[in-house]
Design an enzyme around this catalytic site. Structure first.
Site, mmCIF file in Angstrom:
data_model
loop_
_atom_site.group_PDB
_atom_site.id
_atom_site.type_symbol
_atom_site.label_atom_id
_atom_site.label_comp_id
_atom_site.label_asym_id
_atom_site.label_seq_id
_atom_site.Cartn_x
_atom_site.Cartn_y
_atom_site.Cartn_z
ATOM 1 N N SER A 155 1.947 -6.834 -1.765
ATOM 2 C CA SER A 155 1.844 -7.322 -0.400
ATOM 3 C C SER A 155 3.132 -8.025 0.028
ATOM 4 O O SER A 155 4.187 -7.394 0.071
ATOM 5 C CB SER A 155 0.616 -8.233 -0.274
ATOM 6 O OG SER A 155 0.335 -8.490 1.089
ATOM 7 N N ASP A 179 1.147 -1.822 -1.922
ATOM 8 C CA ASP A 179 0.674 -2.045 -0.561
ATOM 9 C C ASP A 179 1.459 -3.163 0.125
ATOM 10 O O ASP A 179 0.917 -4.241 0.424
ATOM 11 C CB ASP A 179 -0.821 -2.348 -0.525
ATOM 12 C CG ASP A 179 -1.447 -1.877 0.792
ATOM 13 O OD1 ASP A 179 -1.036 -0.818 1.288
ATOM 14 O OD2 ASP A 179 -2.327 -2.565 1.330
ATOM 15 N N HIS A 249 -6.738 -3.261 0.252
ATOM 16 C CA HIS A 249 -5.399 -3.807 0.016
ATOM 17 C C HIS A 249 -5.105 -3.898 -1.488
ATOM 18 O O HIS A 249 -4.012 -3.558 -1.934
ATOM 19 C CB HIS A 249 -5.322 -5.186 0.672
ATOM 20 C CG HIS A 249 -3.939 -5.722 0.852
ATOM 21 N ND1 HIS A 249 -2.858 -4.947 1.232
ATOM 22 C CD2 HIS A 249 -3.446 -6.983 0.707
ATOM 23 C CE1 HIS A 249 -1.783 -5.715 1.330
ATOM 24 N NE2 HIS A 249 -2.109 -6.950 1.003
#
Length: 447
Positions: A155, A179, A249
């Site tokens: 992330s 991601d 996610h």
């Protein structure tokens, strides 16, 4: 009332630090910390095969365990709404050490990442990158090589990795973005996010492009499981609590973990869109010849020499997964020629069985296909098991209609060809009549 419910759910996810812990550990905070916000503090935790379960906290390169002549992998987490430790950390450390004797440096910036206001965490990313650059500079003085540095960023951690890479002019060996965060980074220039020029090899897994992740390609190779959006097995409604927001996610991390176990290799295929891939139009890997199709995760670097030397490499790769580990799907081409004079539109549910009774059910089907007389249709269908010797096949045809008459579909020829194992013999069946929503089982014969 809704706000109170959300606060209660988040409190359930809060984790407190064990005061009796003798080994340095990830800073576990609670929702109270997120409420008041946290100032940036970065803790660097070193794991090696000499101390695989008890970290050494690094202040500099002076260390009992750090060996700069070995590969060094940095693990960098992202935004932490509740302050809890990421559930995947210990597994990732363990599995990385199981495949290679390396240094693993867990970058704990939970103080800074824990806040209710995402923007505050995002603003701290470049400061985290500056701290990591300082450590790597010291390692270089001690004899380390930038070629042997691998950064795994989750992330916001993916963009932190990119910032570190920029500081070294793209000379880092590898960056893996799991991601990469989308909010505040969509549409940003390359200098403000992860970019292919940030390392010698950049591979990315996009698993939540319609939510917390980033949609566009960011690396030399970009993997899009299940098209990069809704992941099998993840909640579909907000009533599932935080998992509704986190599951898609986090799937990128669990796919990467699965690649380290090598219980199965997930193959991906180059394509211009997920729809074309699902319709069986992108199952060739001639662009990678003499290499086979790339595999997702840790071993993607084996395609580095191809992907970084081509002027216009094919970077967007698509594949399907199952709903749980090890996530592998086994694909078949199914060629069908029908006899019906009237056009039929529908889908197939297929079950394969071997001589022992083991069954493989179709889990990934294309969109409804249109069947016309003497017109061959090719479907790409995924199964949850890999059966080497198929003894029986069960078919169910459906138009999706709940009311109205049941239709028949007469198949002149049906051929099964394994995409996962193309060397296996093709299986056929001729002149078969299906009644809608009624399973029909038969023994296939060699084509």
């Amino acid at each position: 009332m809704l706000r109170l419910c959300i606060v209660f759910i988040c409190l359930l996810y809060g984790v407190k630090t064990d005061p009796g812990q003798s080994c340095p550990a990830f800073t576990a905070l609670g929702f109270g910390n997120a409420l008041i916000g946290t100032e940036l503090q970065v803790k660097l935790l070193l794991y090696t095969r000499q101390n695989p379960t008890c970290a050494e906290e690094l202040q500099s390169t002076t260390s009992q365990y750090l060996n700069v002549t070995k590969r060094t992998t940095f693990i960098i987490h992202g935004y932490r709404l509740t302050g809890s430790a990421p559930v995947w950390i210990s597994d990732l450390v363990h599995l990385l050490l199981s495949v290679e004797d390396m240094n693993i440096i867990l970058v704990d910036w939970n103080h800074g990442a824990t806040t209710l206001i995402y923007n505050y965490a995002s603003r701290k990313c470049k400061r985290v990158a500056e701290i990591l650059k300082k450590l790597i500079d010291e390692m270089l003085i001690e004899g380390a090589s930038l070629d042997s540095v691998h950064m795994i960023g989750v992330s916001l951690g993916a963009h932190i990795s990119g910032f570190v890479g920029q500081m070294f002019g793209g000379a880092l060996g590898r960056i893996t973005g799991l991601d990469p965060a989308g909010p505040l980074y969509r549409g940003a220039p390359p200098s403000e996010r992860l970019d292919p020029t940030d390392a010698q090899f950049v591979d990315v897994i996009h698993s939540d492009t319609d939510g917390l992740g980033y949609r566009e390609a960011l690396g030399h190779i970009d993997f899009y499981p299940n098209g990069g959006t809704d992941q099998p097995g993840c909640p579909l409604t907000i009533f599932s609590g935080l998992q509704y927001f986190k599951c898609d996610h986090q799937r990128s991390v669990f796919l990467f973990l699965s690649s380290l176990t090598q219980s199965c290799n997930i193959t991906a295929y180059p394509c211009d869109s997920y729809r074309n891939y699902r319709n069986g139009k992108c199952t060739s890997c001639e662009a990678f010849w003499p290499m086979p199709c790339p595999t997702v995760g840790y071993y993607a670097h084996e395609w580095k020499s191809y992907l970084t030397q081509q002027s216009h490499p094919v970077t967007s790769m698509f594949f399907d997964t199952a709903d749980k580990e090890p996530f592998c799907i086994y694909h078949y081409f199914v060629d069908i020629i029908t006899w019906n004079k009237a056009t039929r539109r529908g889908t197939f549910s297929i079950v394969l069985a071997d001589e022992t009774g083991r069954k493989a059910e179709s889990k990934v089907n294309p969109e409804a296909a249109t069947f016309q007389q003497y017109n061959q249709i090719t479907l790409l269908i995924g199964f949850d098991q890999d059966l080497e010797n198929i003894e029986r096949i069960s078919l169910t045809f459906s138009t999706g209609s709940v009311i109205g008459p049941k239709f028949k579909l007469r198949i002149l020829q049906m051929k099964f060809q394994s995409l996962t194992n193309p060397e296996r013999p093709h299986l056929c069946r001729y002149d078969l009549v299906l009644m809608e929503n009624t399973p029909r089982t038969f023994r296939p014969i060699p084509c």
